[in-house]
Scaffold this active site. Structure first.
Site, short mmCIF file in Angstrom:
data_model
loop_
_atom_site.label_atom_id
_atom_site.label_comp_id
_atom_site.label_asym_id
_atom_site.label_seq_id
_atom_site.Cartn_x
_atom_site.Cartn_y
_atom_site.Cartn_z
N HIS A 81 114.89 5.13 0.50
CA HIS A 81 116.08 4.66 0.27
C HIS A 81 116.11 3.24 0.80
O HIS A 81 117.02 2.54 0.51
CB HIS A 81 116.97 5.83 1.32
CG HIS A 81 116.93 6.96 0.82
ND1 HIS A 81 117.62 8.18 1.41
CD2 HIS A 81 116.33 7.73 -0.42
CE1 HIS A 81 117.50 9.43 0.63
NE2 HIS A 81 117.07 9.09 -0.35
N HIS A 238 121.35 10.13 -7.62
CA HIS A 238 120.20 9.88 -6.18
C HIS A 238 119.13 9.72 -6.99
O HIS A 238 118.21 9.30 -6.27
CB HIS A 238 120.61 11.16 -5.53
CG HIS A 238 119.65 10.83 -4.16
ND1 HIS A 238 120.10 10.23 -3.19
CD2 HIS A 238 118.46 11.53 -4.12
CE1 HIS A 238 119.03 10.13 -2.28
NE2 HIS A 238 118.08 10.87 -2.67
N ASP A 242 116.18 7.01 -6.02
CA ASP A 242 114.83 7.36 -5.58
C ASP A 242 113.71 6.55 -6.75
O ASP A 242 112.79 6.09 -6.50
CB ASP A 242 114.46 8.83 -5.80
CG ASP A 242 114.89 9.53 -4.72
OD1 ASP A 242 115.34 9.12 -3.81
OD2 ASP A 242 114.96 10.75 -4.78
N HIS A 265 109.19 12.23 -7.02
CA HIS A 265 108.45 10.98 -6.53
C HIS A 265 107.11 10.90 -7.10
O HIS A 265 106.78 9.94 -7.23
CB HIS A 265 108.41 11.16 -4.96
CG HIS A 265 109.90 11.01 -4.40
ND1 HIS A 265 110.36 9.86 -4.34
CD2 HIS A 265 110.55 12.07 -3.64
CE1 HIS A 265 111.58 10.06 -3.74
NE2 HIS A 265 111.52 11.34 -3.16
N HIS A 344 67.00 0.59 -21.50
CA HIS A 344 68.36 0.93 -21.80
C HIS A 344 68.96 0.87 -23.14
O HIS A 344 69.36 -0.13 -23.44
CB HIS A 344 69.34 0.28 -20.89
CG HIS A 344 70.45 1.13 -20.43
ND1 HIS A 344 71.74 0.78 -20.80
CD2 HIS A 344 70.62 2.22 -19.91
CE1 HIS A 344 72.55 1.61 -20.22
NE2 HIS A 344 71.99 2.44 -19.50
#
Length: 439
Positions: A81, A238, A242, A265, A344
């Site tokens: 917030h 809201h 967030d 979240h 390799h």
């Protein structure tokens, strides 16, 4: 070309005292101005040495019900917030000082923090803002049904659909994020919780400061709160609050359109991580590749005076630049004559990933020795985290090895973030930890 937007900080110090949501304790929070490129940092006034924590996605520790950041053993809980209010009101640089591990919850919205920013005032600084311009569509999907898509846009917009269990209280809201719109349409929207979730939170010793004064409780079709809903679609507003707070952890202004369905979240944080990874990739590509002449770096002889490694295990030809005290770039020309190519995949020679990690470790060691101004000790590798190999490195490639010192504890322990670049693309990356012992 648009005129550059400049960074902003607070005009003066402003603060207030309130109750923390999860701990239920009294806490005083103050916002302080900060210099350019400082970002937003949280300062724990109640701890010895008053440590600060950078509000960056790298420091994210937990996303259950709230966003928690931390460094080492120090934590700050429920930062979203405060971050949303600072970011949306145009504050780029600030110190958030607190005498507890969680800010006051106020009435469960960001209103108290917007009022605080208003009280402190916002002042322009003489340095352009840093932006992340969305070029390609990015998306994040979670098992819980959250979906976030980030689309190119010349402004920062959020369009969000929120729905509760069984798609109850389905709401949609879309907006461009600007200070006046945020203050009027988003900041007053309070946090909400489903009644079924309250008991598990209390069992975990959370929401001790929670009450109908600072949260809306949804029970079945009923909405319980001290005052009536502030907006018919308060829940989705809201959720947008967030998203703004969690994406502030990117540390750059976003030019893009976030389309979110049932966000939380965890999914917000995942998107912030993706943006940060893409920004790191772009920064590596944007670095000019000219090899500086003069005393910007170290030639092979100077490298060998510092490192104890010798053929065939010296993985750095030279250091081409020390960008700052804590950053340097080395170079390794990979030729077909490397001894490891014989064994390799001889028919399809590829540089072993472990050799790239070794090259990163050697460049990081040089950085650490330069910092410590001594070569009487030898650096030992302790751990390698977040190791990723993105593309093969082939004979004929020139590999630029970037190392940045992120932490050092005393003279003995150090941590470095490294990546290797070939043809302007990151081929490998790792976070390395070292310890130093006397030779």
């Amino acid at each position: 070309m648009a005129t550059p937007e400049f960074q902003q900080t607070l005009g003066k110090v402003a603060g207030f005292t309130g109750t923390a949501l999860h701990t239920g304790e009294k806490v005083t929070l103050k916002l302080h101005p900060a210099p350019v490129d400082y970002g937003i940092k949280f300062k724990r006034k109640d701890l010895q040495d008053e440590p600060t924590i950078d509000a960056k996605i790298e420091n994210l520790k937990m996303v259950e019900r709230a966003t928690t950041i931390g460094e080492g053993s120090i934590r700050v809980h429920t930062v979203e917030h405060v971050l949303a209010a600072l970011w949306a009101m145009g504050v780029d640089n600030a110190v958030v000082e607190m005498d507890a591990n969680e800010p006051p919850i106020g009435d469960g919205s960001a209103q108290a923090y917007v009022d605080l920013v208003r009280k402190a005032g916002v002042t322009e600084q003489q340095e352009p803002r840093k932006f992340f311009n969305v070029r390609d569509t990015m998306h994040v999907e979670s098992k819980t049904g959250a979906l976030l898509i980030l689309l190119p846009d010349d402004k920062f917009r959020i369009s969000c659909t929120q729905a509760g269990p069984n798609n109850q209280f389905s709401q949609f809201y879309s907006m461009e994020v600007t200070p006046p719109l945020f203050e009027r349409e988003i900041a007053p929207a309070r946090t909400f919780v489903y009644y079924e979730d309250v008991k598990p939170l209390m069992d975990k010793n959370l929401i001790k400061g929670g009450s109908l004064e600072n949260a809306i409780v949804v029970r079945g079709d009923a909405v319980l709160s001290k005052e009536p809903l502030r907006f018919a679609d308060e829940f989705v507003r809201h959720k947008i609050l967030d998203i703004i707070g969690d994406l502030a952890l990117v540390g750059r202004r976003i030019r893009g359109h976030v389309v979110a369905v049932k966000p939380g979240h965890a999914s917000n944080a995942e998107l912030a991580r993706s943006i940060t990874r893409e920004q790191t990739r772009r920064s590596a590509v944007a670095t000019p590749r000219t090899i500086p002449s003069g005393d910007g770096g170290l030639d092979t002889d100077e490298v060998m005076q510092i490192l104890p490694h010798r053929f065939p295990f010296l993985m750095v030809d030279r250091i081409i630049s020390f960008e700052t005290e804590t950053k340097c770039v080395g170079v390794k020309t990979v030729t077909i004559n490397e001894p490891f190519f014989q064994g390799h995949f001889p028919g399809h020679p590829v540089m072993p990933g472990v050799m790239q990690v070794e090259a990163m470790a050697q460049v990081a060691s040089i950085l650490l020795f330069k910092l410590a101004k001594t070569t009487s000790r030898i650096g030992y590798f302790m751990s390698a985290d977040e190791v990723k190999f993105r593309k093969p490195v082939l004979p004929g490639d020139t590999m630029f090895i970037h190392a940045e010192l992120t932490k050092s504890r005393g003279e003995r322990l150090a941590k470095a973030k490294c990546h290797c670049v070939v043809n302007d693309a990151i081929v490998s990356e790792a976070e390395l930890m070292f310890t130093f012992l006397d030779k």
